[in-house]
Design an enzyme around this catalytic site. Structure first.
Site, PDB file in Angstrom:
ATOM      1  N   CYS A  13       0.841  -1.201   0.000  1.00 28.53           N
ATOM      2  CA  CYS A  13       0.000   0.000   0.000  1.00 28.53           C
ATOM      3  C   CYS A  13       0.873   1.247   0.000  1.00 28.53           C
ATOM      4  O   CYS A  13       1.561   1.515  -0.969  1.00 28.53           O
ATOM      5  CB  CYS A  13      -0.981  -0.063   1.167  1.00 28.53           C
ATOM      6  SG  CYS A  13      -2.391   1.026   0.960  1.00 28.53           S
TER       7      CYS A  13
ATOM      8  N   HIS B 263      -3.455  -5.796   0.863  1.00 22.62           N
ATOM      9  CA  HIS B 263      -2.803  -6.003   2.166  1.00 22.62           C
ATOM     10  C   HIS B 263      -2.737  -7.480   2.552  1.00 22.62           C
ATOM     11  O   HIS B 263      -3.669  -7.984   3.193  1.00 22.62           O
ATOM     12  CB  HIS B 263      -3.592  -5.263   3.246  1.00 22.62           C
ATOM     13  CG  HIS B 263      -3.445  -3.783   3.199  1.00 22.62           C
ATOM     14  ND1 HIS B 263      -2.457  -3.100   3.859  1.00 22.62           N
ATOM     15  CD2 HIS B 263      -4.174  -2.839   2.544  1.00 22.62           C
ATOM     16  CE1 HIS B 263      -2.579  -1.808   3.643  1.00 22.62           C
ATOM     17  NE2 HIS B 263      -3.604  -1.611   2.840  1.00 22.62           N
TER      18      HIS B 263
ATOM     19  N   GLU C  52      -0.971  -8.697   4.863  1.00 26.99           N
ATOM     20  CA  GLU C  52      -0.838  -8.799   6.325  1.00 26.99           C
ATOM     21  C   GLU C  52      -2.184  -8.684   7.036  1.00 26.99           C
ATOM     22  O   GLU C  52      -2.281  -8.973   8.222  1.00 26.99           O
ATOM     23  CB  GLU C  52       0.136  -7.729   6.835  1.00 26.99           C
ATOM     24  CG  GLU C  52      -0.420  -6.325   7.007  1.00 26.99           C
ATOM     25  CD  GLU C  52      -0.595  -5.557   5.700  1.00 26.99           C
ATOM     26  OE1 GLU C  52      -0.388  -6.139   4.623  1.00 26.99           O
ATOM     27  OE2 GLU C  52      -0.962  -4.365   5.768  1.00 26.99           O
TER      28      GLU C  52
END
Lengths: 225, 83
Positions: free
Chosen positions: A89, A197, A199
């Site tokens: 990002c 994302h 994560e």
């Protein structure tokens, strides 16, 4: 050997903790936290992660100020030596602004901030970061960005496609990105920038765990099975 | 010396903001607006002996992203000095 990663925090980063938790959950070792003002990185790193957020308030352009921060000179030097770098990002925006990845990320074509889980395909599973996936695998990851509209000139796009450097592609038009590109690799395949994302998709409680294979694949390859 | 740096998106680079402003102008009833591009104006106050090369380097290294933007440097009148 224990996995040795660093997570960089810029003023305005807001996914640094998520990134650190994901790396620790998958590798079993907590990453070293590095501050933007640090001119040197810890030695013998296996991986450097640049997290999402709004570094320096997105002043001037997203990632532009962070790209000039002291730590980024060290990150560029490490990347030049082949140390793998993952930018997610805002981390992706920082990598393009720092010249470590080609192209730029423009305001989303629809102008709206896009915050939802999107379908992706794994275009290249031959890289360090995508080795945990099947080629062409369909996955779902969350995105949350205002400036994720990937742009590069025609010659650069042709090179990226021809060299298999598009790591992930959106399964639908998310933000106007050229070629629906969601993530790109550097020429050596050691630097990955992506808007989605991984994560935030590590365990079922997140609503999906399709991001886990990115970390598992890379960590498995780096620490040596 | 005052210097204005005009930063604009390169031709061909999509400008969603410009498009939205265009629609808003049409919504206000202004006819005949054919295109709108939104750029950025950066005003610098620099030492009078600042070299053109230095101004150019500032643009290339930070103020503009040449992947997507063009820049133009406009030098305004030099700072008036007391006799």
């Amino acid at each position: 050997m224990a996995f040795r990663a660093a997570v960089v925090t810029f003023p305005g980063s807001n996914c640094d903790r998520d990134m650190a938790v994901a790396l620790e959950q998958v590798s079993g070792t907590a990453p070293i936290r590095v501050w933007h003002g640090d001119a040197a990185l810890p030695e013998r790193l296996d991986l450097i992660a640049l997290p999402g957020g709004f570094s320096y308030g997105d002043y001037l352009r997203c990632g532009a100020m962070a790209a000039q921060s002291p730590v980024m000179r060290a990150v560029a030097a490490a990347a030049g030596r082949g140390v793998p770098v993952l930018g997610v990002c805002n981390g992706f925006q920082v990598l393009t602004e720092a010249g470590l990845l080609p192209g730029a990320l423009l305001r989303n074509a629809g102008l709206a901030f896009v915050c939802r889980t999107v379908p992706l395909t794994v275009e290249n599973n031959q890289s360090l970061f995508t080795a945990g996936y099947q080629a062409g695998e369909a996955i779902r990851l969350p995105v949350a960005h205002h400036d994720g509209n990937y742009f590069a000139d025609a010659a650069t796009l042709e090179r990226l496609e021809g060299e298999g450097r598009v790591a992930f592609r959106y399964g639908e038009d998310v933000n106007g990105s050229q070629g629906r590109i969601a993530g790109v690799l550097n020429d050596a395949g050691t630097v990955l920038g992506m808007m989605p994302h991984p994560e935030r998709a590590i365990e079922p409680a997140h609503g999906g765990s399709d991001g886990r294979a990115l970390f598992a694949g890379a960590i498995g390859a780096l620490v040596g099975a | 010396m005052k210097v204005r740096i005009h930063v604009s998106l390169k031709p061909g680079v999509l400008d969603p903001q410009g498009r939205a402003v265009h629609h808003a102008l049409e919504g206000l009833g202004f006819a005949g607006v054919e295109d709108v591009r939104v750029g950025r104006l950066i005003e610098l106050t620099v030492a009078d002996d600042t070299a053109d090369d230095a101004l150019d380097a500032m643009c290339r290294q930070l103020l503009a992203n040449q992947v997507i933007e063009n820049y133009r440097i406009e030098k305004l009148a030099e700072t008036e000095r007391a006799g």
